[in-house]
Design a protein around this motif. Sequence first.
Motif, PDB file in Angstrom:
ATOM      1  N   VAL A   1       7.512 -93.561  -1.259  1.00 13.88           N
ATOM      2  CA  VAL A   1       8.237 -92.353  -0.870  1.00 13.88           C
ATOM      3  C   VAL A   1       7.381 -91.118  -1.121  1.00 13.88           C
ATOM      4  O   VAL A   1       7.245 -90.227  -0.268  1.00 13.88           O
ATOM      5  N   GLU A   2       6.787 -91.048  -2.321  1.00 13.70           N
ATOM      6  CA  GLU A   2       5.960 -89.899  -2.687  1.00 13.70           C
ATOM      7  C   GLU A   2       4.823 -89.714  -1.693  1.00 13.70           C
ATOM      8  O   GLU A   2       4.553 -88.606  -1.218  1.00 13.70           O
ATOM      9  N   TRP A   3       4.139 -90.796  -1.361  1.00 15.66           N
ATOM     10  CA  TRP A   3       2.945 -90.664  -0.536  1.00 15.66           C
ATOM     11  C   TRP A   3       3.261 -90.605   0.948  1.00 15.66           C
ATOM     12  O   TRP A   3       2.474 -90.051   1.725  1.00 15.66           O
ATOM     13  N   TYR A   4       4.394 -91.141   1.365  1.00 19.66           N
ATOM     14  CA  TYR A   4       4.856 -90.868   2.725  1.00 19.66           C
ATOM     15  C   TYR A   4       5.008 -89.361   2.895  1.00 19.66           C
ATOM     16  O   TYR A   4       4.524 -88.774   3.877  1.00 19.66           O
ATOM     17  N   ASP A   5       5.684 -88.731   1.953  1.00 18.19           N
ATOM     18  CA  ASP A   5       5.881 -87.285   2.014  1.00 18.19           C
ATOM     19  C   ASP A   5       4.547 -86.549   2.038  1.00 18.19           C
ATOM     20  O   ASP A   5       4.347 -85.596   2.798  1.00 18.19           O
ATOM     21  N   TYR A   6       3.616 -87.001   1.207  1.00 18.70           N
ATOM     22  CA  TYR A   6       2.327 -86.331   1.107  1.00 18.70           C
ATOM     23  C   TYR A   6       1.510 -86.477   2.387  1.00 18.70           C
ATOM     24  O   TYR A   6       0.908 -85.517   2.881  1.00 18.70           O
ATOM     25  N   PHE A   7       1.489 -87.691   2.943  1.00 16.20           N
ATOM     26  CA  PHE A   7       0.679 -87.934   4.137  1.00 16.20           C
ATOM     27  C   PHE A   7       1.304 -87.338   5.395  1.00 16.20           C
ATOM     28  O   PHE A   7       0.581 -87.006   6.341  1.00 16.20           O
TER      29      PHE A   7
ATOM     30  N   ARG B   1      -2.222-107.663 -15.517  1.00 13.97           N
ATOM     31  CA  ARG B   1      -2.090-106.211 -15.398  1.00 13.97           C
ATOM     32  C   ARG B   1      -2.759-105.657 -14.139  1.00 13.97           C
ATOM     33  O   ARG B   1      -2.283-104.682 -13.554  1.00 13.97           O
ATOM     34  N   GLY B   2      -3.872-106.242 -13.742  1.00 14.20           N
ATOM     35  CA  GLY B   2      -4.537-105.768 -12.536  1.00 14.20           C
ATOM     36  C   GLY B   2      -3.640-105.927 -11.329  1.00 14.20           C
ATOM     37  O   GLY B   2      -3.477-105.005 -10.532  1.00 14.20           O
ATOM     38  N   ARG B   3      -3.021-107.086 -11.203  1.00 11.03           N
ATOM     39  CA  ARG B   3      -2.114-107.346 -10.083  1.00 11.03           C
ATOM     40  C   ARG B   3      -0.882-106.457 -10.185  1.00 11.03           C
ATOM     41  O   ARG B   3      -0.458-105.858  -9.188  1.00 11.03           O
ATOM     42  N   ALA B   4      -0.280-106.369 -11.387  1.00 15.01           N
ATOM     43  CA  ALA B   4       0.919-105.546 -11.554  1.00 15.01           C
ATOM     44  C   ALA B   4       0.613-104.076 -11.274  1.00 15.01           C
ATOM     45  O   ALA B   4       1.406-103.371 -10.641  1.00 15.01           O
ATOM     46  N   GLY B   5      -0.543-103.600 -11.747  1.00 13.43           N
ATOM     47  CA  GLY B   5      -0.919-102.211 -11.536  1.00 13.43           C
ATOM     48  C   GLY B   5      -1.229-101.886 -10.090  1.00 13.43           C
ATOM     49  O   GLY B   5      -1.193-100.718  -9.693  1.00 13.43           O
ATOM     50  N   SER B   6      -1.506-102.905  -9.279  1.00 12.26           N
ATOM     51  CA  SER B   6      -1.806-102.648  -7.870  1.00 12.26           C
ATOM     52  C   SER B   6      -0.539-102.325  -7.072  1.00 12.26           C
ATOM     53  O   SER B   6      -0.624-101.750  -5.983  1.00 12.26           O
ATOM     54  N   PHE B   7       0.642-102.665  -7.604  1.00 19.83           N
ATOM     55  CA  PHE B   7       1.873-102.409  -6.852  1.00 19.83           C
ATOM     56  C   PHE B   7       2.134-100.915  -6.654  1.00 19.83           C
ATOM     57  O   PHE B   7       2.384-100.487  -5.516  1.00 19.83           O
ATOM     58  N   PRO B   8       2.109-100.084  -7.703  1.00 20.25           N
ATOM     59  CA  PRO B   8       2.257 -98.654  -7.416  1.00 20.25           C
ATOM     60  C   PRO B   8       1.116 -98.104  -6.572  1.00 20.25           C
ATOM     61  O   PRO B   8       1.303 -97.140  -5.821  1.00 20.25           O
ATOM     62  N   GLN B   9      -0.082 -98.711  -6.663  1.00 20.74           N
ATOM     63  CA  GLN B   9      -1.197 -98.278  -5.827  1.00 20.74           C
ATOM     64  C   GLN B   9      -0.919 -98.520  -4.353  1.00 20.74           C
ATOM     65  O   GLN B   9      -1.423 -97.797  -3.477  1.00 20.74           O
ATOM     66  N   LEU B  10      -0.126 -99.547  -4.059  1.00 19.29           N
ATOM     67  CA  LEU B  10       0.186 -99.853  -2.665  1.00 19.29           C
ATOM     68  C   LEU B  10       1.028 -98.763  -2.015  1.00 19.29           C
ATOM     69  O   LEU B  10       1.115 -98.696  -0.781  1.00 19.29           O
ATOM     70  N   GLY B  11       1.641 -97.914  -2.831  1.00 20.25           N
ATOM     71  CA  GLY B  11       2.423 -96.825  -2.278  1.00 20.25           C
ATOM     72  C   GLY B  11       1.594 -95.880  -1.426  1.00 20.25           C
ATOM     73  O   GLY B  11       2.113 -95.269  -0.476  1.00 20.25           O
ATOM     74  N   VAL B  12       0.309 -95.756  -1.723  1.00 21.67           N
ATOM     75  CA  VAL B  12      -0.548 -94.858  -0.932  1.00 21.67           C
ATOM     76  C   VAL B  12      -0.761 -95.409   0.478  1.00 21.67           C
ATOM     77  O   VAL B  12      -0.439 -94.736   1.462  1.00 21.67           O
ATOM     78  N   PRO B  13      -1.298 -96.631   0.641  1.00 21.00           N
ATOM     79  CA  PRO B  13      -1.445 -97.119   2.018  1.00 21.00           C
ATOM     80  C   PRO B  13      -0.110 -97.325   2.727  1.00 21.00           C
ATOM     81  O   PRO B  13      -0.015 -97.115   3.937  1.00 21.00           O
ATOM     82  N   LEU B  14       0.939 -97.726   1.988  1.00 20.35           N
ATOM     83  CA  LEU B  14       2.246 -97.875   2.625  1.00 20.35           C
ATOM     84  C   LEU B  14       2.795 -96.524   3.077  1.00 20.35           C
ATOM     85  O   LEU B  14       3.388 -96.401   4.157  1.00 20.35           O
ATOM     86  N   GLY B  15       2.605 -95.508   2.234  1.00 24.13           N
ATOM     87  CA  GLY B  15       3.027 -94.166   2.621  1.00 24.13           C
ATOM     88  C   GLY B  15       2.280 -93.675   3.839  1.00 24.13           C
ATOM     89  O   GLY B  15       2.864 -93.063   4.746  1.00 24.13           O
ATOM     90  N   LEU B  16       0.967 -93.956   3.886  1.00 17.94           N
ATOM     91  CA  LEU B  16       0.163 -93.570   5.050  1.00 17.94           C
ATOM     92  C   LEU B  16       0.589 -94.345   6.287  1.00 17.94           C
ATOM     93  O   LEU B  16       0.676 -93.785   7.381  1.00 17.94           O
TER      94      LEU B  16
END
Length: 463
Positions: free
Chosen positions: A26-32, A152-167
């Motif tokens: 949601v955050e990065w959809y708004d930003y992009f 943790r690497g895999r779990a931490g990648s989930f919030p990171q996916l918000g950027v490409p999903l938002g885009l």
Amino acid sequence: MSNTPVADTRRTQRRVAFATLIGTTVEWYDYFIYATAAGLVFAHLFFEPAGAKIGLLLAFASVGISFLFRPLGAFLAGHFGDRIGRRAMLVLTLLLMGLSTMLIGLLPTFDSVGVLAPVLLLLLRILQGVSAGGEWGGAVLMAVEHAPATKRGRAGSFPQLGVPLGLLLASGVTALMTGVIAPGDAFLAWGWRIPFLLSFVLIAVGYFVRRAVEESPVFLEIAEKKKQPKVPVVELFRKHWLLVILAALVFVGNNAAGYMATGGFIPSYATNPDGVVGLGKTPVLIAMTFAAAMWLIFTVLAGGMADRIGRKRTYVVGYVAMALTVFPLFLLINTGQLWALYLALLLLTFGLGLTYGPQAAWYSEIFPASVRFSGVSISYAIGAILGGAFSPMIAQWLLQTTGTSVAISSYLLLTTLIGLAAVLMLKDRSGIDLSITNQAGQEVGATIFDKRVPVAGVAPVQA
């Protein structure tokens, strides 16, 4: 507390992963949406009296100005996130971003109210920056601090996916508007507003999902033991200023390429009828949607790689790939062929994914528990200013000044090398115990310059 941060059920971990993913999307959809509209719309509707070239520079500058306020959001969210918890900050930042975006969709243009229009636009853009500055830190800590040490690497990648999903959402919705619902003049007249107003739906979903998530187990332990620092930011900079700087520089290369390329400049560059490319808006927006999908896939890949070969090695592979890509990127785009644009974006997003997927886990593991929210948020915000804040404007200025995209590629190479150098100065602390009981071990050994040995709770460090 053992090396595994909390004995949560898999169901709880899935709920946390989904909550952080939906919120950052949601955050990065708004930003992009803003970044996309800056090059396609705002130069005409809000800054046109300045002239075509200056108006475009001002539009891209408005993309960057919010980055200057990210540290304010990071300071505020970091302070209260370390004091009162991660979850409350996630809900507040989501609401602030969403409401600001909706209001942009309702703004009058320069033709209606004159100079008040760009002033209101910039004010709402600043609120977006404050929100984005606080959002990321809370999301990644909720994901990483709930996860087992080996995941943790895999779990931490989930919030990171918000950027490409938002885009992906932003580009897809804008392409739908320009190509189907409001093509041509209708998009400038009213169609551009719809993607901003649609933020309301995403806010509602994100709000209810995040409200249902349990607080981070690490913060609950900090609160139980009453280990919250009175002023986390002061403690952070007093003890860990060098770590903040290096962590920020790690983000510079990724952020510059991500925002300059996929966040606004390339759609404008590729669709400019007076430029060397001259592609149509809708085909380019569809290509950007493809880029977002590839970025998402490579980010997921990077999260798994970070758990297998370490955060640092994954970053090195990603930055080397980006260094090899920045010149072919524009050589391909400049052919004016749509297939070449797709290939260029594919090459770029490989490096972007590998230098973004491991970031959440690595940032979380290098900062001590008591100042972790402040550390990850402020480092991220500073890195965004140095990297992506004005990269579209810088790229446009370089193009207008030199008349060649080679200057833009050189700029991207410089930011990539800065990011790689910072990566090499940090240590990989995969598996470190993140709990407050290991505060002493977390305080030392995060950089190659710190020769002190962590006392306990640390898995073998990969230099």
